[in-house]
Write a protein that holds these residues in place. Structure first.
Motif, PDB file in Angstrom:
ATOM      1  N   GLU A  37       0.834  -1.207   0.000  1.00  0.00           N
ATOM      2  CA  GLU A  37       0.000   0.000   0.000  1.00  0.00           C
ATOM      3  C   GLU A  37       0.867   1.255   0.000  1.00  0.00           C
ATOM      4  O   GLU A  37       0.616   2.210  -0.734  1.00  0.00           O
ATOM      5  CB  GLU A  37      -0.922  -0.009   1.214  1.00  0.00           C
ATOM      6  N   LYS A  38       1.924   1.237   0.809  1.00  0.00           N
ATOM      7  CA  LYS A  38       2.850   2.377   0.854  1.00  0.00           C
ATOM      8  C   LYS A  38       3.519   2.577  -0.510  1.00  0.00           C
ATOM      9  O   LYS A  38       3.626   3.703  -1.004  1.00  0.00           O
ATOM     10  CB  LYS A  38       3.907   2.156   1.936  1.00  0.00           C
ATOM     11  N   ASN A  40       2.377   1.690  -3.398  1.00  0.00           N
ATOM     12  CA  ASN A  40       1.374   2.191  -4.323  1.00  0.00           C
ATOM     13  C   ASN A  40       1.125   3.676  -4.095  1.00  0.00           C
ATOM     14  O   ASN A  40       1.012   4.446  -5.057  1.00  0.00           O
ATOM     15  CB  ASN A  40       0.070   1.404  -4.186  1.00  0.00           C
ATOM     16  N   ASP A  41       1.032   4.098  -2.832  1.00  0.00           N
ATOM     17  CA  ASP A  41       0.838   5.521  -2.528  1.00  0.00           C
ATOM     18  C   ASP A  41       1.997   6.357  -3.058  1.00  0.00           C
ATOM     19  O   ASP A  41       1.786   7.425  -3.644  1.00  0.00           O
ATOM     20  CB  ASP A  41       0.698   5.739  -1.011  1.00  0.00           C
ATOM     21  N   GLU A  42       3.223   5.868  -2.868  1.00  0.00           N
ATOM     22  CA  GLU A  42       4.399   6.582  -3.364  1.00  0.00           C
ATOM     23  C   GLU A  42       4.390   6.645  -4.886  1.00  0.00           C
ATOM     24  O   GLU A  42       4.753   7.671  -5.474  1.00  0.00           O
ATOM     25  CB  GLU A  42       5.679   5.921  -2.860  1.00  0.00           C
ATOM     26  N   GLN A  45       1.875   9.219  -5.963  1.00  0.00           N
ATOM     27  CA  GLN A  45       2.427  10.552  -5.730  1.00  0.00           C
ATOM     28  C   GLN A  45       3.417  10.904  -6.838  1.00  0.00           C
ATOM     29  O   GLN A  45       3.412  12.028  -7.351  1.00  0.00           O
ATOM     30  CB  GLN A  45       3.112  10.618  -4.364  1.00  0.00           C
TER      31      GLN A  45
END
Length: 88
Positions: A37-38, A40-42, A45
């Motif tokens: 998830e991290k 994917n978030d990065e 961004q």
């Protein structure tokens, strides 16, 4: 939900538990999913930042502030040549 895990992933999970870092497979998988998830978030961004940079570049080109492609390629090739010479 039933999930089939490849043998190599099962071995990785068992190794993580054996290391003492995790007490069970659920903890290992939870950590892996949080990291995914991290990541994917990065990535999202990065995509948004890249889109913004492209928008800025397009606006600069519309104002005549850009360089033509041939000039850019020549500059890149010159940098590679200098780097190669410095490495020798």
């Amino acid at each position: 939900m039933t999930i089939n895990i490849k043998p190599e992933h099962e071995q990785l999970i068992k190794a993580q538990i054996a290391s003492g870092r995790f007490t069970n497979a659920d903890e290992v998988i939870d950590t892996a999913l949080r990291l995914l998830e991290k990541l994917n978030d990065e990535y999202m961004q990065w995509v948004e930042e890249t889109r913004q940079k492209v928008d800025v570049a397009i606006a600069e080109l519309d104002r005549g502030e850009g360089l033509d492609g041939e000039t850019v390629v020549i500059q890149i090739l010159e940098r590679f040549q200098k780097a190669r010479e410095a490495a020798e």
